[in-house]
Design a protein around this motif. Structure first.
Motif, PDB file in Angstrom:
ATOM      1  N   ASN A 329       0.848  -1.182   0.000  1.00 52.81           N
ATOM      2  CA  ASN A 329       0.000   0.000   0.000  1.00 52.81           C
ATOM      3  C   ASN A 329       0.888   1.239   0.000  1.00 52.81           C
ATOM      4  N   THR A 331       0.622   5.752  -0.081  1.00 53.26           N
ATOM      5  CA  THR A 331      -0.233   6.926   0.002  1.00 53.26           C
ATOM      6  C   THR A 331       0.603   8.156  -0.328  1.00 53.26           C
ATOM      7  N   SER A 333       0.224  12.489  -0.719  1.00 57.46           N
ATOM      8  CA  SER A 333      -0.573  13.713  -0.589  1.00 57.46           C
ATOM      9  C   SER A 333      -0.447  14.527  -1.862  1.00 57.46           C
ATOM     10  N   PRO A 410      -8.870   5.364  -3.505  1.00 57.30           N
ATOM     11  CA  PRO A 410      -7.798   4.398  -3.734  1.00 57.30           C
ATOM     12  C   PRO A 410      -8.107   3.485  -4.910  1.00 57.30           C
ATOM     13  N   ASN A 435      -3.192   5.255  -3.011  1.00 56.52           N
ATOM     14  CA  ASN A 435      -4.119   6.271  -2.490  1.00 56.52           C
ATOM     15  C   ASN A 435      -3.474   7.629  -2.705  1.00 56.52           C
ATOM     16  N   THR A 437      -4.040  11.773  -3.022  1.00 58.43           N
ATOM     17  CA  THR A 437      -4.924  12.915  -2.808  1.00 58.43           C
ATOM     18  C   THR A 437      -4.801  13.837  -4.009  1.00 58.43           C
TER      19      THR A 437
END
Length: 916
Positions: A329, A331, A333, A410, A435, A437
């Motif tokens: 996973n 992530t 921003s 996601p 994921n 943003t």
């Protein structure tokens, strides 16, 4: 770590030469324009083992209607192209499989009238045969039919089948192209090796496709191509060979399966050739449009060399080592730079360390979307393939993601490493949950409230200013979505873009509500939607909608009224009249129309499902203001109706007001149903009379006739009907019977208008008597008929005639017996005569000749038997001159009898002594 082998599609193999060449195939129908479509049949042909003579130059397909299997048309498809089906990895092939792709195609027009049935249609073609069990087909029964045997139950052919929807729905054109299935790849499978294939096809209309495994269709007969053409549904299924079935197609573990979105999976166990079929169903907005079937053959053969799959591991940029196996996973921003929005993957393969593989292994990476459909190849580096060696057994690739995610929220991508194993690559997958943003964005919105307005017809032009706002100042795009059946231009409506100023998009809605300029006859209420979307950086779809609902209030209008003074007593409340008329009567009535608004009216009349002109019916159209009237006239005659074909007539009379201010069609109708019946008719009468005064005709039309009399009768027919004209009469002899069939009479049938006459003449001869019977009875039946249509009548007369032979009795026969030839003029000669006591006339006393017998002659002999006189004349006279006195003997001979007697000759005359 889970490792999988990628199965790409398996279509193969060996067929005997007797037309056992079919690998599989399917139909396609592609929309061109208007009602024109291209119809294709794709057939996969076993090039290596198939009989070249079984490669057809054309195909005769057939279309049926689904609802009732009704035949629609034949479709001739000539062979258009031949191409070789390519391998996934050509270097793995040793020539086990060679398949040609044959395309047959043509263009067809599907008319709205012929192809509008809601349940749709299907196109089929039947072809035999699949390869036979003796050549390795394991899971179904497929045997070569004996020569000349058509209905052979163990033969296995293929029915190519496709269902498609109508070309028009709810009165509107319905455009659709059927799915295009994924092209099969010519590869083999190996026992105990897991395979899968992305079998998903495509649909140019964006319709949903759902896949299932089905039992293949067979053909109705074992003919190579059925001589009568393809038959309608239902179609027989092939017979599974035990222990195989639809749930155990190839005996795999797990067995052959397909997901609803087209992923085909299997782990074969046993070598051999297997057949299976896939059904692809097409849906639009949850409604099934049709389906197409494709049959396949899969070859399972132990030809895969030993190999190990590659391995792929992942790490984040900040990680020291590759620790992620199978899943990871990440992530990011919306402040992360492009260079740092990345991960790294490391690929290795044990085969690069083996001498059997020359210490080399080719590895390729690929990115696949999981759970969504997008082209995500842009996340990969420019170089995606590498050759691993013993000295460089690993390779690192950097995977970078865009600042805008592929979908909101996601998403998961698969980074797959493939090697070059035979027959299909081994692979390993790293699933990455990403994921991101996205950049900040405000959705556009309408600052103008929904518009709902009712406007009186004839009001001044209405205008509304509509505003849409995007707080980011992004460029906005707006679409106008009229409701179903709403035509803005014909309703006097228009939307004019005034452009975007800063963060606001201005639009002006204008409506001119004048019904004498614009058309409101189809509808008076209009629903319209406006939709605005901004061009934000990530192109996410977050439109705003605004509703506009406008209604026009039209001026009142009186409905025109229809009536008839003769049929409805001028009442406008009666809309249906039922009448009865007879042929030869007339039907005459007025139809009137009126309008309280004094609008222009049109009065018309028409027959339901027939033309009034064909029946000589007059009803002129009338056009006028306020009042209209026309006269209906029908003189019902035999020459313009046929009650055997049609005896019920429905007339529709319509008064219409369609030139009012708003051009609305206002109307009133009167329906007149007329039942026709046969005309009245008085039956004709037939009379018979005897023209010969010697033969009387009794009151019961009987007569007695002696042979030799001539029968003269007069037959006379008369008919009292004279309107509209006298009937045409036909006189004929209906029958002539008797104890002996009558012959020799004369009678000729006759025709006449109002009256008819014909003579009957007969003079019977002896030939009417047979078998010794000399009295015959006859019955002659005469018939006169009229031609009054549908109610013809007639009259008959029987004439009884008894015909007797002439009376030839001898009860009064007493010949004379004395002759005195002395010259005194008394008894001077011998003859068969006597004098009538009243008239003194000499009369012949011989029995009369008749059909039974007739006089032949007389002979006279003396006492010594010598003939002294002979005569064949009934009026003979024997004077006996020169003959001696004495007794003589005579013989009178008839054809059926004789009379004998004596006569005395004396030269003195003593009448007192003479015997008479």
């Amino acid at each position: 770590m889970k490792r999988y082998l990628l199965l790409l599609v398996l279509v193969v193999v060996a067929f005997p030469s007797l037309a056992s060449h079919i690998v599989g195939g399917e139909f396609e129908i592609r929309y061109i324009s208007a009602n024109r479509y291209e119809v294709r049949l794709i057939l996969y042909f076993d090039l290596q083992n198939g009989n070249p003579g079984a490669q057809d130059d054309f195909v005769n397909a057939r279309i049926f209607r689904k609802r009732d299997n009704a035949f629609m048309q034949d479709v001739f498809l000539p062979l258009d192209s031949i191409s070789r089906v390519s391998y996934t990895q050509p270097e793995c092939s040793n020539g086990e499989i060679q398949t040609n792709k044959l395309i047959y195609k043509t263009q067809v027009t599907f008319s709205n009238s012929q192809y509008g049935d809601a349940q749709g249609y299907y196109i089929v073609w039947e072809r035999c045969c699949r390869n036979y069990n003796s050549k390795g087909l394991l899971n179904i029964i497929s045997e070569e039919p004996p020569p000349g045997v058509i209905d052979y139950p163990n033969a296995a052919g293929q029915t190519f089948y496709l269902e498609f929807p109508p070309v028009v729905k709810n009165g509107e054109p319905f455009v659709n192209s059927t799915p295009r299935l994924f092209p099969p790849l010519n590869d083999y499978a190996c026992p105990n090796k897991f395979y899968y294939a992305d079998f998903a096809g495509s649909d140019v209309d964006g319709d949903s496709l759902v896949y299932t495994l089905v039992t293949p269709f067979n053909t109705h007969t074992a003919e190579a191509i059925p001589s009568g053409g393809p038959s309608p549904a239902p179609y027989p299924l092939v017979t599974w060979r035990s222990p195989f079935s639809l749930t155990n197609i190839i005996g795999g573990s797990p067995d052959l399966k397909i997901s609803t979105d087209g992923l085909l999976t299997v782990t074969p166990k046993t070598q051999g050739l297997y057949v299976f079929a896939v059904k692809c169903e097409e849906y639009r907005k949850g409604v099934k449009l049709g389906e197409v079937r494709r049959d396949f053959q899969m070859l399972v053969v132990d030809a895969c060399p030993q190999a190990d799959p590659p391995q792929i591991l992942g790490k984040k940029l900040a990680d020291a080592s590759f620790t992620y196996d199978e899943t990871m996973n990440v992530t990011f921003s919306n402040t992360v730079t492009d260079a740092n929005r990345c991960i790294e993957v490391q690929v290795s393969d044990p085969d690069a360390l083996k001498s059997s593989d020359n210490f080399m292994e080719n590895v390729t990476i690929k990115a696949i979307p999981i759970g969504f459909k997008k082209d995500i190849s842009g996340i990969l580096p420019a170089i995606t393939s590498v050759t691993l060696t013993a000295s460089a057994p690993t390779k690192t690739f950097r995977i970078c993601f865009d600042e805008c995610p592929y979908i909101e929220g996601p998403y998961t991508v698969g980074i797959v490493a493939f090697d070059d194993a035979c027959s299909l690559p081994y692979f390993d997958t790293l699933r990455v949950l990403v994921n991101i943003t996205p950049p900040v964005n405000h959705n556009p919105y309408y600052s103008t409230a929904d518009i709902t307005k009712t406007v009186t017809e004839g009001s001044p032009v209405q205008k509304w200013l509509i505003k849409a706002v995007d707080e980011d100042g992004d460029k906005m795009n707006q679409v106008i979505i009229p409701g179903i059946g709403v035509d803005l231009a014909s309703a006097g409506m228009s939307f004019k873009s005034l452009g975007q100023v800063g963060d606001t998009l201005f639009t002006e809605l204008t409506w001119d509500p004048r019904c004498d300029v614009f058309n409101f006859t189809n509808r008076t209420n209009f629903d319209i939607a406006l939709q605005v979307e901004d061009e934000d950086q990530c192109a996410f779809n977050h439109p705003d909608r605004m509703k506009v609902n406008l209604t026009i209030q039209l001026p009142g209008n009186s409905k025109p009224l229809i009536s008839s003074p003769e049929l409805t007593n001028n009442s406008t409340l009666i809309d249906t009249v039922n009448l009865e008329r007879k042929v030869n009567q007339s039907l005459i009535f007025h139809v009137n129309g009126k309008d309280l608004d004094k609008d222009k009216l049109v009065l018309t009349g028409a027959g339901k499902n027939f033309s009034m002109a064909d029946y000589s019916i007059s009803f002129p159209q009338d056009v006028d203001y306020e009042n209209v009237s026309s006269l209906f006239t029908w003189n019902i005659r035999c020459d313009n109706v046929d009650l055997d074909v049609k005896d019920e007539f429905t007339f529709h009379f319509l008064v219409a007001d369609n030139e009012n201010k708003c051009r609305f069609l206002y109307y009133d109708t009167l329906v007149v149903n007329v039942k026709l019946m046969p005309p009245d008719n008085t039956e004709p009468q037939l009379f018979v009379s005897s023209v010969n005064p010697a033969i009387a005709l009794s009151l019961n039309n009987s007569m007695v006739v002696t042979l030799g009399q001539q029968i003269d009768l007069s037959l006379n027919g008369i008919d009292p009907d004279t309107y509209p004209e006298a009937d045409m009469l036909q006189l004929k002899l209906l029958s002539a019977t008797g104890n002996v069939q009558p012959e020799g009479y004369t009678f000729t049938g006759a025709e006449g208008r109002g009256t008819v006459q014909s003579p009957f003449t007969w003079k019977p001869e002896c030939n009417i008597f047979t078998n010794g019977q000399y009295e015959n009875d006859y019955i002659f039946t005469f018939l006169v008929t009229d031609d009054r249509c549908f109610n013809g009548k007639g009259d008959t007369v029987e004439v009884n005639i008894k015909i007797k032979d002439i009376d030839g009795s001898d009860t009064e026969f007493l010949p004379p017996n004395f002759v005195s030839p002395n010259g005194d003029l008394k008894n001077d000669y011998f003859a068969m005569m006597k004098r009538d006591a009243t008239t003194g006339e000499l009369l012949n006393i011989l029995p009369l000749d008749n059909c039974a017998g007739h006089f032949e002659g007389i002979t006279i002999y003396n006492r010594w038997g010598k003939e002294v006189f002979a005569s064949a004349d009934r009026e003979f006279k024997w004077y006996a001159i020169g003959e001696a006195s004495g007794v003589y003997y005579y013989l009178v001979k008839y054809s059926d009898k004789e009379y004998k007697g004596v006569v005395t000759v004396s030269y003195w005359d003593d009448e007192s002594q003479a015997q008479r």
